[in-house]
Scaffold this motif. Structure first.
Motif, mmCIF file in Angstrom:
data_model
loop_
_atom_site.group_PDB
_atom_site.id
_atom_site.type_symbol
_atom_site.label_atom_id
_atom_site.label_comp_id
_atom_site.label_asym_id
_atom_site.label_seq_id
_atom_site.Cartn_x
_atom_site.Cartn_y
_atom_site.Cartn_z
ATOM 1 N N ALA A 221 0.775 -1.257 -0.016
ATOM 2 C CA ALA A 221 -0.189 -0.103 -0.175
ATOM 3 C C ALA A 221 0.940 1.400 -0.100
ATOM 4 O O ALA A 221 0.395 2.374 -0.137
ATOM 5 C CB ALA A 221 -1.100 0.009 1.349
ATOM 6 N N ASP A 222 2.092 1.099 0.212
ATOM 7 C CA ASP A 222 3.143 2.138 0.019
ATOM 8 C C ASP A 222 2.881 3.265 1.040
ATOM 9 O O ASP A 222 2.749 4.404 0.525
ATOM 10 C CB ASP A 222 3.088 2.864 -1.423
ATOM 11 C CG ASP A 222 4.187 3.566 -1.903
ATOM 12 O OD1 ASP A 222 5.386 3.356 -0.996
ATOM 13 O OD2 ASP A 222 4.170 4.282 -2.697
ATOM 14 N N MET A 223 2.585 2.719 2.257
ATOM 15 C CA MET A 223 2.423 3.745 3.542
ATOM 16 C C MET A 223 3.620 4.167 4.056
ATOM 17 O O MET A 223 4.344 3.229 4.329
ATOM 18 C CB MET A 223 1.388 3.451 4.122
ATOM 19 C CG MET A 223 -0.056 3.220 3.450
ATOM 20 S SD MET A 223 -1.448 2.711 4.725
ATOM 21 C CE MET A 223 -1.602 3.992 5.764
ATOM 22 N N SER A 224 3.704 5.398 4.760
ATOM 23 C CA SER A 224 4.687 5.707 5.332
ATOM 24 C C SER A 224 4.623 4.988 6.903
ATOM 25 O O SER A 224 3.512 4.517 7.001
ATOM 26 C CB SER A 224 4.564 7.337 5.676
ATOM 27 O OG SER A 224 3.743 7.556 6.387
ATOM 28 N N TYR A 225 5.635 4.889 7.510
ATOM 29 C CA TYR A 225 5.621 4.508 8.945
ATOM 30 C C TYR A 225 4.827 5.050 9.854
ATOM 31 O O TYR A 225 4.020 4.495 10.714
ATOM 32 C CB TYR A 225 7.024 4.531 9.567
ATOM 33 C CG TYR A 225 8.036 3.571 8.809
ATOM 34 C CD1 TYR A 225 8.045 3.024 7.698
ATOM 35 C CD2 TYR A 225 9.063 3.174 9.493
ATOM 36 C CE1 TYR A 225 8.696 1.871 7.078
ATOM 37 C CE2 TYR A 225 10.116 2.222 9.050
ATOM 38 C CZ TYR A 225 9.929 1.445 7.724
ATOM 39 O OH TYR A 225 10.715 0.701 7.250
ATOM 40 N N GLN A 226 4.663 6.543 9.628
ATOM 41 C CA GLN A 226 3.654 7.103 10.494
ATOM 42 C C GLN A 226 2.052 6.942 10.243
ATOM 43 O O GLN A 226 1.562 6.657 11.169
ATOM 44 C CB GLN A 226 3.940 8.661 10.143
ATOM 45 C CG GLN A 226 5.232 9.361 10.966
ATOM 46 C CD GLN A 226 6.378 8.945 10.231
ATOM 47 O OE1 GLN A 226 6.588 8.555 9.174
ATOM 48 N NE2 GLN A 226 7.696 9.189 10.884
ATOM 49 N N ASP A 227 2.051 6.704 8.914
ATOM 50 C CA ASP A 227 0.627 6.210 8.664
ATOM 51 C C ASP A 227 0.110 5.046 9.035
ATOM 52 O O ASP A 227 -1.049 4.767 9.476
ATOM 53 C CB ASP A 227 0.320 6.583 7.156
ATOM 54 C CG ASP A 227 0.270 7.935 6.507
ATOM 55 O OD1 ASP A 227 0.035 8.991 7.596
ATOM 56 O OD2 ASP A 227 0.295 8.133 5.601
ATOM 57 N N ILE A 228 1.374 4.135 8.929
ATOM 58 C CA ILE A 228 0.721 2.782 9.478
ATOM 59 C C ILE A 228 0.702 2.737 10.974
ATOM 60 O O ILE A 228 -0.042 2.186 11.477
ATOM 61 C CB ILE A 228 2.183 1.824 8.875
ATOM 62 C CG1 ILE A 228 2.226 1.827 7.853
ATOM 63 C CG2 ILE A 228 2.002 0.627 9.563
ATOM 64 C CD1 ILE A 228 3.507 1.132 7.037
ATOM 65 N N ALA A 229 1.450 3.538 11.544
ATOM 66 C CA ALA A 229 1.256 3.840 13.064
ATOM 67 C C ALA A 229 0.060 3.990 13.369
ATOM 68 O O ALA A 229 -0.571 3.982 14.164
ATOM 69 C CB ALA A 229 2.672 4.298 13.640
#
Lengths: 199, 398
Positions: free
Chosen positions: A144-152
């Motif tokens: 999904a190519d999400m940033s670590y922040q968004d995943i968190a």
């Protein structure tokens, strides 16, 4: 006046969902932006086409139903993936332990090589062997190519935890796939045999 | 999307650095250490390239994982304002032309049915046969030699005058002699009393009851019944109309209740039934989610949810044979059928199973459970929708 919805930010689009005359096109623009990410997440987590499509559809229907003028939307993809995650969890909780989890190769594009399909299939199977949290974090980051922040934000854990899950998960993934790499001699770009997209 | 560097980085191994670097999350101050390690370690280079290989493969696969167009259509249609399908159908229904057509067709159907209802009915003979079979035997046993003459009987007793070899029923010497004479002569015409069962059979409401027939001298003449069984050919036309109610619909959450026309969720059928098998033509209007892609002159696609589906199809039905020995099955007839048809959008298949309660000679009640699969093209894909519904209606047969 006809407005260009593609130029609007996520927050503006979300606020337009509550306005009858803009609702359809604002929703279409949000769908255009984030449907792929949500769909990939559902497919990779559920590993079943029908379940994934059900979860995907439920995600956007719930998102539409929950549109509220009073909510300030700051992270639309995170919000969508949180809904998708809940939908996937519902399906996983209801799922029979004997459900067939294949189909990952179904619908594969014809321009894939056999080696690429094989590697994708192995990655999919290897992901299944990872702890669920690791797999979920890797899917969100890798597919999904999400940033670590968004995943968190989606997983509701600290960023450092996400980092650890992803790093441990990817290292475990490589260990599982080591026989494939040994067999195909994937060690450097010079020795690759087509399993890597050279473009 | 690149990840901003993560602030708190403790105890990072080179393997961690590889993954964070490929994810765009490795802080700038950590990069020299990674590059130095890569330059000095073949093993780390191999691991780096393996991580890169996995990442590229995953990205390539993700690009091909796209929602199907039909799914996109369904979801986008859910945000669209309700389409004026109902109002269009309502105005059509209220138009003078539609009402005139319905009135004319209705008058023709009513006149046709009324005419058939007043005509002789050849279909109720079965109950007469059963009544005869169940009649008690009061007379002396029939000599077997005197009852075997079915081949001389006509195949249809409804044609009068009926001619059959007269079989003696008492077994007396006089009757035997008379029968011998009769067998040598040409077949005789049945007397009025002998024709009684046939006449009675022609009117269902006068079907003989066992006790009253028991006193007839012909009540247990076996040839009569054997030929009667062969003659049982019941050809019927059945007009039916029924209302359906949705039990299960896969895309039910996308369909809004519509009460637009008196014909909503109504199915009409015409059936030609021969004994236990019927050929049926059905037409119906049902609420069903149909997604259409509309393209504007500027090339912008929009998705429209149609909710009213007109369809027509043909198929067959099979009825469980009627059994007068079974009180339940004598008026309740289980039925199953299949149908293939078409709508304005695509093709459909239907299957139905249920019962027909034949409570009156010409009128029955249908209770069916019906499944329907509808396929229609949307873009380059075929979209399928399924519906399970229950229906109840009237069937008039003649």
């Amino acid at each position: 006046m006809d407005r260009d919805y593609a130029l609007l930010g996520d927050g503006e689009l979300y606020s337009l969902l509550t306005q009858r005359q803009h609702r359809e096109r604002a929703f279409a623009e949000i769908y255009r932006r984030y449907s792929h990410r949500v769909f990939v997440y559902c497919r990779k987590i559920l590993q079943n086409t029908n379940d994934a499509e059900d979860a995907f559809q439920d995600t956007f229907l719930k998102f539409l139903d929950s549109a509220s003028a009073s909510r300030q939307m700051t992270n639309l993809p995170g919000y969508l993936l949180t809904i998708a995650r809940n939908c996937c969890m519902d399906i996983l909780n209801k799922r029979s332990p004997h459900v067939e989890l294949v189909e990952e190769l179904h619908g594969a594009s014809n321009d894939h090589t056999v080696e690429q399909d094989e590697l994708n299939h192995l990655i999919t199977m290897a992901l299944e062997l990872l702890p669920f949290h690791w797999r979920e974090a890797i899917v969100l980051q890798l597919y999904a190519d999400m940033s670590y922040q968004d995943i968190a934000h989606v997983l509701e854990v600290p960023v450092t935890t996400v980092r650890n899950w992803i790093c441990r998960g990817k290292q475990r993934l490589r260990e599982i796939l080591q026989p494939y790499f040994d067999e195909h001699d994937v060690e450097s770009p010079d020795s690759s045999n087509g399993t890597v997209d050279q473009s | 999307m690149l990840n901003p560097p993560i602030a708190a980085m403790e105890q990072l191994t080179n393997r961690d650095r590889i993954d964070l670097f490929l994810d765009g999350a490795l802080p700038a101050e950590e990069r020299p250490a990674l590059f130095a390690a890569l330059a000095s370690s073949d093993e780390l280079q191999a691991e780096f390239y393996q991580a890169y290989t996995i990442r590229i493969a995953a990205l390539g696969q993700a690009q091909h994982l796209v929602p199907p167009p039909a799914l996109t259509a369904r979801i986008l249609a859910s945000a669209a304002p309700p389409q004026p399908v109902a109002s269009i159908a309502k105005s059509l229904w209220h138009s003078i032309a539609a009402r005139t057509t319905v009135a004319v067709v209705g008058a023709i159907v009513i006149g046709f049915v009324t005419g058939r209802l007043t005509a002789p009915l050849p279909v109720e003979q079965h109950s007469v046969q059963s009544a005869f079979r169940s009649a008690p035997i009061h007379s002396s046993p029939i000599p077997s030699a005197t009852v075997a003459a079915p081949q001389a009987a006509p195949r249809n007793w409804s044609h009068t005058p009926s001619r059959v070899p007269a079989a003696p029923v008492t077994g007396s010497p006089l009757d035997t002699a008379l029968h011998a004479d009769a067998s040598r002569a040409s077949p005789i015409t049945l007397s009025t009393a002998e024709q009684l069962p046939t006449l009675l059979a022609r009117h269902s409401m006068l079907a003989p009851r066992a006790p009253s027939i028991g006193s007839s001298p012909l009540r247990n003449t076996a040839p009569l019944f054997e030929t009667y069984t062969e003659a049982e050919q019941t050809n019927q036309f059945v007009f039916g109309i029924r209302r359906t109610s949705t039990v299960m619909l896969r895309q039910a959450q996308l369909v809004q209740p519509i009460a637009s026309t008196p014909l909503a969720n109504t199915i009409a059928s015409i059936e030609y039934r021969q004994r236990n098998v019927g050929i049926v033509i059905q037409a119906g209007q049902e609420q069903f989610p149909i997604f259409q892609v509309h393209q504007s002159p500027t090339g912008v696609q929009s998705y429209v949810l149609e909710q009213q589906l007109w369809w027509i199809g043909a198929g067959m039905r099979v009825y469980l044979p009627r059994s007068d020995d079974n009180l339940l099955l004598s008026s309740f007839r289980p039925v199953a059928g299949i149908l293939l048809g078409t709508s304005a959008y695509g093709v459909l298949g239907r299957a139905e199973i249920g019962i027909v309660w034949e409570l009156l000679p010409h009128v029955g009640v249908q209770c069916l459970l019906e499944g329907m699969v509808h396929s229609h093209g949307i873009g380059s894909q075929w979209e399928h929708a399924e519906k399970l519904s229950a229906s109840i209606g009237l069937a008039v047969r003649f």
